[in-house]
Scaffold this motif. Structure first.
Motif, PDB file in Angstrom:
ATOM      1  N   GLY A 232      -5.937  10.365  13.225  1.00 40.55           N
ATOM      2  CA  GLY A 232      -5.370  10.930  14.343  1.00 40.55           C
ATOM      3  C   GLY A 232      -3.903  10.098  14.681  1.00 40.55           C
ATOM      4  O   GLY A 232      -3.237  10.921  15.628  1.00 40.55           O
ATOM      5  N   LEU A 233      -3.931   8.968  14.305  1.00 42.38           N
ATOM      6  CA  LEU A 233      -2.657   8.441  14.596  1.00 42.38           C
ATOM      7  C   LEU A 233      -1.289   8.628  13.843  1.00 42.38           C
ATOM      8  O   LEU A 233      -0.211   8.450  14.121  1.00 42.38           O
ATOM      9  CB  LEU A 233      -2.754   6.793  14.397  1.00 42.38           C
ATOM     10  N   ASN A 234      -1.852   9.598  12.684  1.00 39.71           N
ATOM     11  CA  ASN A 234      -0.469  10.036  11.810  1.00 39.71           C
ATOM     12  C   ASN A 234      -0.026  11.139  12.644  1.00 39.71           C
ATOM     13  O   ASN A 234      -0.362  11.783  13.692  1.00 39.71           O
ATOM     14  CB  ASN A 234      -1.323  10.912  10.616  1.00 39.71           C
ATOM     15  N   PRO A 235       1.389  11.412  12.280  1.00 45.42           N
ATOM     16  CA  PRO A 235       2.084  12.602  12.881  1.00 45.42           C
ATOM     17  C   PRO A 235       1.556  13.900  12.630  1.00 45.42           C
ATOM     18  O   PRO A 235       1.080  14.132  11.704  1.00 45.42           O
ATOM     19  CB  PRO A 235       3.679  12.173  12.584  1.00 45.42           C
ATOM     20  N   TYR A 236       1.868  14.660  13.879  1.00 45.84           N
ATOM     21  CA  TYR A 236       1.560  16.015  13.691  1.00 45.84           C
ATOM     22  C   TYR A 236       2.196  16.646  12.440  1.00 45.84           C
ATOM     23  O   TYR A 236       3.109  16.294  11.929  1.00 45.84           O
ATOM     24  CB  TYR A 236       1.609  16.863  14.773  1.00 45.84           C
ATOM     25  N   TRP A 237       1.812  17.674  11.775  1.00 45.09           N
ATOM     26  CA  TRP A 237       2.511  18.155  10.620  1.00 45.09           C
ATOM     27  C   TRP A 237       3.727  18.958  10.785  1.00 45.09           C
ATOM     28  O   TRP A 237       4.620  18.743  10.059  1.00 45.09           O
ATOM     29  CB  TRP A 237       1.544  19.651   9.826  1.00 45.09           C
ATOM     30  N   ASN A 238       3.911  19.287  12.079  1.00 50.06           N
ATOM     31  CA  ASN A 238       5.303  19.666  12.288  1.00 50.06           C
ATOM     32  C   ASN A 238       6.118  18.566  13.498  1.00 50.06           C
ATOM     33  O   ASN A 238       7.106  19.078  13.975  1.00 50.06           O
ATOM     34  CB  ASN A 238       5.123  20.873  13.306  1.00 50.06           C
ATOM     35  N   GLU A 239       5.814  17.167  13.244  1.00 54.20           N
ATOM     36  CA  GLU A 239       6.747  16.570  13.848  1.00 54.20           C
ATOM     37  C   GLU A 239       7.243  15.389  12.925  1.00 54.20           C
ATOM     38  O   GLU A 239       6.764  14.893  12.002  1.00 54.20           O
ATOM     39  CB  GLU A 239       5.295  15.451  14.497  1.00 54.20           C
ATOM     40  N   GLU A 240       8.237  15.173  13.353  1.00 51.04           N
ATOM     41  CA  GLU A 240       9.579  14.363  12.702  1.00 51.04           C
ATOM     42  C   GLU A 240       9.046  13.066  12.957  1.00 51.04           C
ATOM     43  O   GLU A 240       8.732  12.407  13.904  1.00 51.04           O
ATOM     44  CB  GLU A 240      10.958  14.436  12.948  1.00 51.04           C
ATOM     45  N   CYS A 241       9.019  12.105  11.808  1.00 50.52           N
ATOM     46  CA  CYS A 241       8.737  10.830  11.901  1.00 50.52           C
ATOM     47  C   CYS A 241       9.379   9.725  10.892  1.00 50.52           C
ATOM     48  O   CYS A 241       9.226  10.063   9.489  1.00 50.52           O
ATOM     49  CB  CYS A 241       7.071  10.638  11.730  1.00 50.52           C
ATOM     50  N   SER A 242      10.120   8.809  11.328  1.00 45.99           N
ATOM     51  CA  SER A 242      11.013   8.036  10.290  1.00 45.99           C
ATOM     52  C   SER A 242      10.026   6.882   9.746  1.00 45.99           C
ATOM     53  O   SER A 242       8.803   6.870  10.275  1.00 45.99           O
ATOM     54  CB  SER A 242      11.912   7.322  11.416  1.00 45.99           C
ATOM     55  N   HIS A 243      10.516   6.273   8.719  1.00 45.74           N
ATOM     56  CA  HIS A 243       9.900   5.328   8.282  1.00 45.74           C
ATOM     57  C   HIS A 243       9.298   4.350   8.980  1.00 45.74           C
ATOM     58  O   HIS A 243       8.312   3.735   9.019  1.00 45.74           O
ATOM     59  CB  HIS A 243      10.680   4.783   6.979  1.00 45.74           C
ATOM     60  N   GLU A 244      10.168   3.840   9.838  1.00 50.11           N
ATOM     61  CA  GLU A 244      10.158   2.734  10.861  1.00 50.11           C
ATOM     62  C   GLU A 244       8.784   3.197  11.648  1.00 50.11           C
ATOM     63  O   GLU A 244       7.810   2.556  12.174  1.00 50.11           O
ATOM     64  CB  GLU A 244      11.228   2.259  11.629  1.00 50.11           C
ATOM     65  N   GLN A 245       8.869   4.262  12.211  1.00 53.32           N
ATOM     66  CA  GLN A 245       7.900   4.901  13.127  1.00 53.32           C
ATOM     67  C   GLN A 245       6.449   5.012  12.537  1.00 53.32           C
ATOM     68  O   GLN A 245       5.628   4.775  12.923  1.00 53.32           O
ATOM     69  CB  GLN A 245       8.189   6.390  13.671  1.00 53.32           C
ATOM     70  N   MET A 246       6.590   5.466  11.029  1.00 52.73           N
ATOM     71  CA  MET A 246       5.306   5.573  10.343  1.00 52.73           C
ATOM     72  C   MET A 246       4.670   4.027  10.068  1.00 52.73           C
ATOM     73  O   MET A 246       3.652   3.963  10.105  1.00 52.73           O
ATOM     74  CB  MET A 246       5.474   5.995   8.931  1.00 52.73           C
ATOM     75  N   GLN A 247       5.596   2.985  10.097  1.00 53.18           N
ATOM     76  CA  GLN A 247       5.192   1.660   9.895  1.00 53.18           C
ATOM     77  C   GLN A 247       4.458   1.238  11.134  1.00 53.18           C
ATOM     78  O   GLN A 247       3.378   0.420  11.054  1.00 53.18           O
ATOM     79  CB  GLN A 247       6.397   0.746   9.639  1.00 53.18           C
ATOM     80  N   GLU A 248       4.985   1.612  12.117  1.00 47.65           N
ATOM     81  CA  GLU A 248       4.355   1.144  13.654  1.00 47.65           C
ATOM     82  C   GLU A 248       2.951   2.051  13.853  1.00 47.65           C
ATOM     83  O   GLU A 248       2.161   1.499  14.342  1.00 47.65           O
ATOM     84  CB  GLU A 248       5.273   1.763  14.879  1.00 47.65           C
ATOM     85  N   ARG A 249       2.958   3.328  13.385  1.00 44.98           N
ATOM     86  CA  ARG A 249       1.594   3.802  13.444  1.00 44.98           C
ATOM     87  C   ARG A 249       0.636   3.264  12.682  1.00 44.98           C
ATOM     88  O   ARG A 249      -0.517   2.971  13.018  1.00 44.98           O
ATOM     89  CB  ARG A 249       1.944   5.279  13.233  1.00 44.98           C
ATOM     90  N   PHE A 250       0.977   2.975  11.328  1.00 42.70           N
ATOM     91  CA  PHE A 250       0.132   2.158  10.530  1.00 42.70           C
ATOM     92  C   PHE A 250      -0.282   1.135  10.808  1.00 42.70           C
ATOM     93  O   PHE A 250      -1.493   0.417  10.960  1.00 42.70           O
ATOM     94  CB  PHE A 250       0.700   2.167   9.217  1.00 42.70           C
TER      95      PHE A 250
ATOM     96  N   THR B 108       0.918  -1.068  -0.167  1.00 37.35           N
ATOM     97  CA  THR B 108      -0.009   0.007  -0.029  1.00 37.35           C
ATOM     98  C   THR B 108       1.057   1.298   0.066  1.00 37.35           C
ATOM     99  O   THR B 108       2.107   1.066  -0.104  1.00 37.35           O
ATOM    100  CB  THR B 108      -1.025  -0.034   1.322  1.00 37.35           C
ATOM    101  N   HIS B 109       0.455   2.395   0.002  1.00 38.51           N
ATOM    102  CA  HIS B 109       1.021   3.720  -0.309  1.00 38.51           C
ATOM    103  C   HIS B 109       1.804   4.058   1.113  1.00 38.51           C
ATOM    104  O   HIS B 109       1.242   3.769   2.151  1.00 38.51           O
ATOM    105  CB  HIS B 109       0.412   4.578  -0.867  1.00 38.51           C
ATOM    106  N   ASP B 110       2.889   4.898   1.072  1.00 39.54           N
ATOM    107  CA  ASP B 110       3.516   5.368   2.358  1.00 39.54           C
ATOM    108  C   ASP B 110       2.753   6.648   2.615  1.00 39.54           C
ATOM    109  O   ASP B 110       1.888   6.894   1.978  1.00 39.54           O
ATOM    110  CB  ASP B 110       4.900   5.360   1.967  1.00 39.54           C
ATOM    111  N   GLY B 111       3.432   7.460   3.326  1.00 38.87           N
ATOM    112  CA  GLY B 111       2.913   8.813   3.673  1.00 38.87           C
ATOM    113  C   GLY B 111       1.760   8.711   4.598  1.00 38.87           C
ATOM    114  O   GLY B 111       1.398   7.705   5.351  1.00 38.87           O
TER     115      GLY B 111
END
Length: 388
Positions: free
Chosen positions: A220-238, A73-76
């Protein structure tokens, strides 16, 4: 929701096509990955353009070494539809042990066993389930008008299998009933939200704001617009988003299987005995308090009930009797016929004196429900209400 073209990875992918071709020819993933690395090294030696470090999975990393199926699926920024789509796929026999890869790299996506919500193509025979492409207008069936999202697409093709797998019996009729029920009460909402379809006329001003829907909570599980988030952290959030959306799906399905479906026979029995309760045929007695409204509306049509039921009688947890008005529609607040206006908001002795029925407990201020200590008393309340 349109895809964000700025998120596409347009970096050179010289080694990727070779890896895809080798994988398709049956080469072991490690052999393919080695070949890919060799091509990349030769490019650098020959002065090829240097590549920036990837923030997402490379094709070599995406290749599985343990023969597990792979969901792409798509990232971001993620949304509820693809989170639930991935969860649903992992409930099937084919994809139950799958890994999930989030990327927009076409070469990586092309190597996946199934792709959802990205790719601009709907080809179920190839397990490609996107809905963003121009001209896509697929719905769940002819009776539904809401365009499908990736959640609806995956549910349309795999939902019946998932439901069969959770039913304790092999009742195909129940499986098909629940298949439509789950779409109507959960999946279609996600399809509508993701495709920007509002569920009320655009010129109607909502009376209050709704801020706790499942798509909103997943978003709401996505990072805030001004929050840094690595690919690994995004994967955990997803993965948390998958768990959240999947938990709602599973909880709702279990409720329908364990509580809602068994109530159907209770309503059938009540309908069949309605003329023994009262000659009007508009009062039914349930042998147990249960979720009866939706069953009633379905069964009235199925059994060709000549006069609509106006009141349902049943006992509450304390052993007292309740009278509840049948609503005009299953999820509505208006009643086919409310109890007399003079009774509404009155309780106990005052209500008993007003009705002439000793033992009254209450009638709600809106007139939709009331209570009495005995069956005879609550039946008398219902009869007076019918005649009013």
């Amino acid at each position: 929701r349109a895809q964000d073209p700025s998120r596409h990875d347009d970096r050179p992918q010289a080694a990727a096509p070779l890896l895809v071709r080798l994988a398709r020819r049956g080469a072991h993933p490690l052999q393919a990955a080695f070949a890919s690395a060799s091509v990349a090294l030769n490019l650098r030696i020959r002065g090829g353009s240097a590549q920036r470090p990837s923030t997402g999975p490379s094709l070599a990393c995406a290749m599985s070494t343990d023969n597990k199926k792979r969901i792409g699926t798509h990232d971001g920024t993620f949304h509820c539809d693809e989170a639930l789509a991935c969860f649903l796929l992992k409930q099937t026999s084919t994809f139950k042990d799958s890994t999930v890869t989030r990327t927009r790299d076409p070469a990586v996506l092309d190597s996946m066993d199934v792709v959802v919500d990205v790719g601009a193509t709907y080809e179920p025979e190839k397990h490609r389930y996107d809905h963003h492409q121009r001209g896509f207008e697929h719905t769940f069936d002819d009776a539904h008008k809401t365009k499908l999202s990736s959640a609806g697409l995956v549910y349309k093709h795999f939902g019946l299998e998932i439901i069969r797998g959770r039913l304790p019996s092999g009742d195909e009729g129940a499986a098909k009933l629940l298949y439509t029920k789950m779409y109507d009460n959960l999946i279609e909402e996600l399809d509508g939200v993701d495709n920007g379809v509002i569920n009320y006329p655009a010129d109607v001003q909502p009376k209050y704001k709704v801020s706790t829907t499942l798509p909103q909570r997943v978003g709401g599980l996505n990072p805030y617009w001004n929050e840094e988030c690595s690919h690994e952290q995004m994967q955990e959030r997803f993965e948390k988003a998958m768990e959240m959306a999947g938990g709602v799906f599973t909880s709702m399905l279990d409720y329908y299987i364990k509580a809602w479906m068994p109530a159907r026979s209770v309503v059938v029995e009540a309908l069949e005995g309605r003329h023994k309760v009262d000659e009007s045929g508009q009062i039914m007695v349930l042998n147990s308090g249960c979720p009866w409204k939706e069953h009633l509306f379905d069964l009235e049509k199925e059994l060709k009930v000549e006069k609509p039921i106006l009141y349902a009688l049943f006992t509450d947890q304390s052993g007292n009797w309740r009278i509840q008005c049948v609503p005009s529609k299953p999820d509505g607040f208006e009643n086919r016929k409310s109890m007399p206006e003079a009774w509404r908001g009155v309780r106990d002795e005052a209500l008993s004196e007003l009705t002439g029925l000793p033992g009254c407990i209450f009638v709600h201020a809106s007139g939709f429900i009331g209570g009495h200590a005995t069956y005879e008393g609550v039946l008398a309340m219902a009869r007076k209400s019918v005649a009013a």
